[in-house]
Design a protein around this motif. Structure first.
Motif, short mmCIF file in Angstrom:
data_model
loop_
_atom_site.label_atom_id
_atom_site.label_comp_id
_atom_site.label_asym_id
_atom_site.label_seq_id
_atom_site.Cartn_x
_atom_site.Cartn_y
_atom_site.Cartn_z
N HIS A 1 0.79 -1.19 0.02
CA HIS A 1 0.06 -0.17 0.00
C HIS A 1 0.84 1.30 0.00
N GLY A 2 2.16 1.17 0.07
CA GLY A 2 3.13 2.40 0.43
C GLY A 2 2.96 2.70 1.64
N PRO A 3 4.36 3.11 2.31
CA PRO A 3 4.51 3.32 3.82
C PRO A 3 3.47 4.57 4.27
N ASP A 4 3.28 5.41 3.41
CA ASP A 4 2.37 6.47 3.81
C ASP A 4 0.89 6.08 4.33
N ARG A 5 0.53 5.14 3.72
CA ARG A 5 -0.76 4.70 3.86
C ARG A 5 -0.96 3.67 4.95
N VAL A 6 0.19 3.33 5.41
CA VAL A 6 0.12 1.85 6.57
C VAL A 6 -0.03 2.63 7.82
N THR A 7 -0.92 1.82 8.52
CA THR A 7 -1.23 2.52 10.11
C THR A 7 -0.81 1.30 11.04
N VAL A 8 -0.53 1.85 12.20
CA VAL A 8 -0.38 1.02 13.27
C VAL A 8 -1.48 -0.06 13.57
N GLU A 9 -2.54 0.47 13.37
CA GLU A 9 -3.77 -0.45 13.58
C GLU A 9 -3.70 -1.44 12.73
N ALA A 10 -3.57 -1.13 11.44
CA ALA A 10 -3.36 -2.29 10.41
C ALA A 10 -2.38 -3.07 10.51
N ILE A 11 -1.22 -2.77 11.07
CA ILE A 11 0.09 -3.68 11.20
C ILE A 11 -0.36 -4.53 12.52
N ALA A 12 -0.92 -3.99 13.30
CA ALA A 12 -1.35 -4.76 14.55
C ALA A 12 -2.30 -6.21 14.18
N ASP A 13 -3.38 -5.61 13.23
CA ASP A 13 -4.18 -6.43 12.89
C ASP A 13 -3.80 -7.73 12.02
N ALA A 14 -2.93 -7.28 11.19
CA ALA A 14 -1.96 -8.14 10.23
C ALA A 14 -1.38 -8.99 10.97
N ALA A 15 -0.68 -8.80 12.13
CA ALA A 15 -0.04 -9.50 13.03
C ALA A 15 -0.74 -10.21 14.03
#
Length: 209
Positions: free
Chosen positions: A30-44
């Motif tokens: 998605h590109g670094p600018d569009r990544v959120t902490v919430e999305a990272i946590a959900d993905a992990a």
């Protein structure tokens, strides 16, 4: 007690790695600018609060792999014989790390890093990560030098070495046809300080050393 502590530390390391890999994957997609902490946590598959226990932000999660490689570099530098010239110590440590498994251009981490290479929103954090390691590296080099100007010389060597590593990594990411070890060896040779590139009996080496 030691076994429980070891298991707990391994679980923490696994969670940290899972967050790092999730951050990289999402940044590439998605590109670094569009990544959120919430999305990272959900993905992990962890909570936002758990993410905050491991990383201060998404940039730190993205650069976790780089940070671990730099810390491993410090360990390898510290393990080198004290009688070697400083640049020889640094070169040996860099080449030893290249032999530890970062030399396959088909590795997923390299493909992801290549796609994120040079992204402007990540540049500042990368500089900060290298600056933090530079202080520790400088302290290790100072321990191997003599003279009143040893701390200053160590700072110059540490900064030069880390800049050289960045150049080598960028060169390999952009042109992965050559083994990383060969790229490192060539780039480090170009950056060898003049006194270490001269015979010990050379008048210039004696004057500058």
């Amino acid at each position: 007690m030691d076994e429980c502590t070891g298991l707990r530390e391994r679980k923490k390391a696994a969670t940290r790695l899972a967050l790092h890999e999730a951050a990289l994957r999402l940044a590439v997609e998605h590109g670094p600018d569009r990544v959120t902490v919430e999305a990272i946590a959900d993905a992990a598959n962890v909570s936002r609060r758990t993410f905050s226990n491991y990383f201060a932000g998404k940039e730190e999660a993205l650069f976790h792999g780089d940070t671990m490689r730099l810390r491993r570099m410090l360990e390898l530098v510290a393990a080198q014989p004290t009688e070697l010239p400083p640049w020889a110590v640094l070169t040996r440590a860099a080449l030893a790390q290249a032999d530890e498994g970062y030399d396959d251009p088909a590795e997923p981490w390299l493909n992801r890093r290549r796609r994120l290479h040079g992204h402007p929103s990540l540049a500042a954090h990368q500089v900060g990560a290298y600056t933090a390691i530079e202080r520790e590296l400088s302290a290790e080099i100072t321990r191997r030098l003599t003279g009143a100007d040893a701390p200053l010389r160590a700072r110059v060597l540490a900064a030069t070495f880390l800049a050289t590593l960045r150049v080598a990594a960028q060169q390999w990411i952009e042109h992965p046809d050559a083994p990383l070890r060969d790229v490192l060896r060539d780039v480090l040779a170009h950056a060898t300080p003049v006194t270490e590139g001269l015979p010990a009996e050379s008048p210039m080496a004696a004057e500058l050393g």
